[in-house]
Design a protein around this motif. Structure first.
Motif, short mmCIF file in Angstrom:
data_model
loop_
_atom_site.label_atom_id
_atom_site.label_comp_id
_atom_site.label_asym_id
_atom_site.label_seq_id
_atom_site.Cartn_x
_atom_site.Cartn_y
_atom_site.Cartn_z
N ILE A 197 3.44 2.84 -2.36
CA ILE A 197 4.13 2.68 -1.08
C ILE A 197 3.57 3.66 -0.05
O ILE A 197 3.36 3.31 1.12
CB ILE A 197 5.65 2.89 -1.26
CG1 ILE A 197 6.22 1.76 -2.12
CG2 ILE A 197 6.35 2.95 0.09
CD1 ILE A 197 7.68 1.96 -2.50
N VAL A 198 3.30 4.88 -0.49
CA VAL A 198 2.73 5.88 0.43
C VAL A 198 1.35 5.44 0.90
O VAL A 198 1.03 5.50 2.10
CB VAL A 198 2.65 7.25 -0.26
CG1 VAL A 198 1.91 8.25 0.62
CG2 VAL A 198 4.04 7.76 -0.58
N SER A 200 0.17 2.43 1.04
CA SER A 200 0.33 1.28 1.93
C SER A 200 0.67 1.72 3.34
O SER A 200 0.11 1.20 4.33
CB SER A 200 1.43 0.35 1.39
OG SER A 200 1.10 -0.14 0.11
N ALA A 201 1.58 2.68 3.45
CA ALA A 201 1.99 3.15 4.77
C ALA A 201 0.83 3.83 5.50
O ALA A 201 0.60 3.60 6.70
CB ALA A 201 3.17 4.11 4.64
N PHE A 204 -1.87 1.20 6.48
CA PHE A 204 -1.40 0.36 7.59
C PHE A 204 -1.40 1.14 8.90
O PHE A 204 -1.70 0.59 9.96
CB PHE A 204 -0.01 -0.19 7.30
CG PHE A 204 0.45 -1.20 8.33
CD1 PHE A 204 0.02 -2.51 8.26
CD2 PHE A 204 1.29 -0.82 9.36
CE1 PHE A 204 0.42 -3.44 9.21
CE2 PHE A 204 1.71 -1.74 10.31
CZ PHE A 204 1.27 -3.05 10.24
N ALA A 205 -1.08 2.43 8.82
CA ALA A 205 -1.11 3.26 10.02
C ALA A 205 -2.54 3.37 10.56
O ALA A 205 -2.76 3.32 11.78
CB ALA A 205 -0.55 4.65 9.72
N LEU A 246 -1.86 -3.72 2.94
CA LEU A 246 -0.77 -3.83 1.97
C LEU A 246 -1.20 -4.66 0.76
O LEU A 246 -0.87 -4.33 -0.39
CB LEU A 246 0.45 -4.46 2.64
CG LEU A 246 0.86 -3.86 3.98
CD1 LEU A 246 2.08 -4.58 4.54
CD2 LEU A 246 1.16 -2.38 3.84
#
Length: 341
Positions: A197-198, A200-201, A204-205, A246
């Protein structure tokens, strides 16, 4: 082939041929690098792999700087030589680092069955087919885009699209090796999910920054060197790549579980799904003929990756469930009978 099968515009055929010639050492360098990096990762020296990446980037910057100073070398030749020499340098660095490590590899416990050629091929062939099939996607996109409106502009921008795609997916691609290395440890599945999840964030940023319209001209016009009309074309459709960061993380998580379970055939199946979906959308775009090739190619890529991720998720479900429910995962089943690698 470039004229007939791909249908490339005449003005880009000769530069492409020179670029292909310059990348002849590429396949050997990739294989040699991967082999040595596998030993490094197996020995817990993942930092050496990252250092090798820095060696590769430094070499590429040196080649690009030299070409910029000379100023008369065709762009296609510069790009091909840059990529090839970077990989070759990284391969030799990996060989240098792996020398002392190979003497310290753990000895298998007594009674462990030896690795046979059949067992190795049963594990390797599906993975090698995966790489071959994935690389086939680029010629498919080029062939389709060449037959759509604004073909030359779309083909000129497509390498930049590939670069952005590679950058935002690189965070997730490296996650696969992490999953393979630690997924057997107690509590690893929960931690890997959180870490995914980290990643992915973060990825995406990074994509959000690269896709911001106000930054299009500074990044793709000033730094990359695209003409204003090409910058406008790229900025108009770049948002289509938003799901890729993602999807890359999800793919790596599922693929790592599949490789742990020695069911490599599922990885190849997922690539066939990817190629079918991508090809179907590209063919539809060519037959329609009313849409610029660039967004069709990007949308086809995203559709294929989405369905590929879904297939990997389904095929890894049993393995992930077993790993989640077991604090000490046992060796899982396989498509063929061979010792654990």
């Amino acid at each position: 082939m470039a004229r007939g099968l791909i249908g490339a515009p005449e003005e880009i055929i000769e530069p492409s041929r020179i670029g292909m010639m310059l990348t002849l050492p590429w396949t050997w360098a990739i294989a040699y690098r991967r082999f040595n990096q596998g030993v490094l990762i197996r020995s817990g020296l993942s930092l050496a792999v990252g250092t090798g990446t820095m060696v590769r980037l430094s070499t590429e910057l040196a080649v690009l700087g030299t070409a910029w100073i000379v100023g008369t070398i065709p762009g296609a030749a510069v790009a091909a030589a840059t990529l090839c020499l970077g990989v070759v340098a990284e391969a030799f660095y990996a060989k240098f680092r792996v020398g002392p490590v190979r003497k310290e590899l753990p000895i298998p416990p007594p009674g462990t069955p030896p690795l046979t050629q059949r067992g190795l091929l049963s594990f390797y062939i599906p993975l090698s087919l995966t790489s071959v099939l994935l690389f086939a996607a680029n010629p498919l996109v080029s062939a389709a885009v060449s037959r759509m409106p604004e073909a030359i502009s779309s083909l000129a921008v497509w390498p930049v699209v590939n670069s952005v795609s590679f950058i935002v997916r690189s965070f997730g691609v490296g996650f696969s090796e992490v999953v393979i290395a630690v997924i057997e440890r107690p509590g690893a599945v929960r931690q890997l999910r959180r870490f995914g999840i980290v990643i992915s964030a973060v990825s995406f940023a990074v994509f959000a920054v690269l896709a911001m319209p106000p930054l299009a001209t500074p990044i793709y016009g000033t730094v990359v060197g695209l003409k204003p009309e090409l910058v406008s074309l790229l900025a108009k459709y770049l948002w289509l790549l938003a799901p890729l960061p993602l999807l890359a993380v999800a793919q790596s998580y599922c693929q790592g579980a599949i490789l742990h379970g020695r069911r490599t055939r599922s990885v190849t199946e997922a690539v066939f799904v990817f190629l079918f979906a991508t090809s179907a959308m590209l063919v539809a775009g060519v037959l329609w003929g009313g849409v610029v090739g660039l967004p069709v190619g990007m949308a086809a890529l995203v559709l294929g990756e989405t369905l590929r991720t879904g297939w990997l998720w389904l095929r890894s479900r049993a393995i992930r469930k077993e790993l989640w429910s077991s604090s000490q995962p046992a060796a899982l089943g396989s498509d063929a009978s061979y010792p654990v690698l």
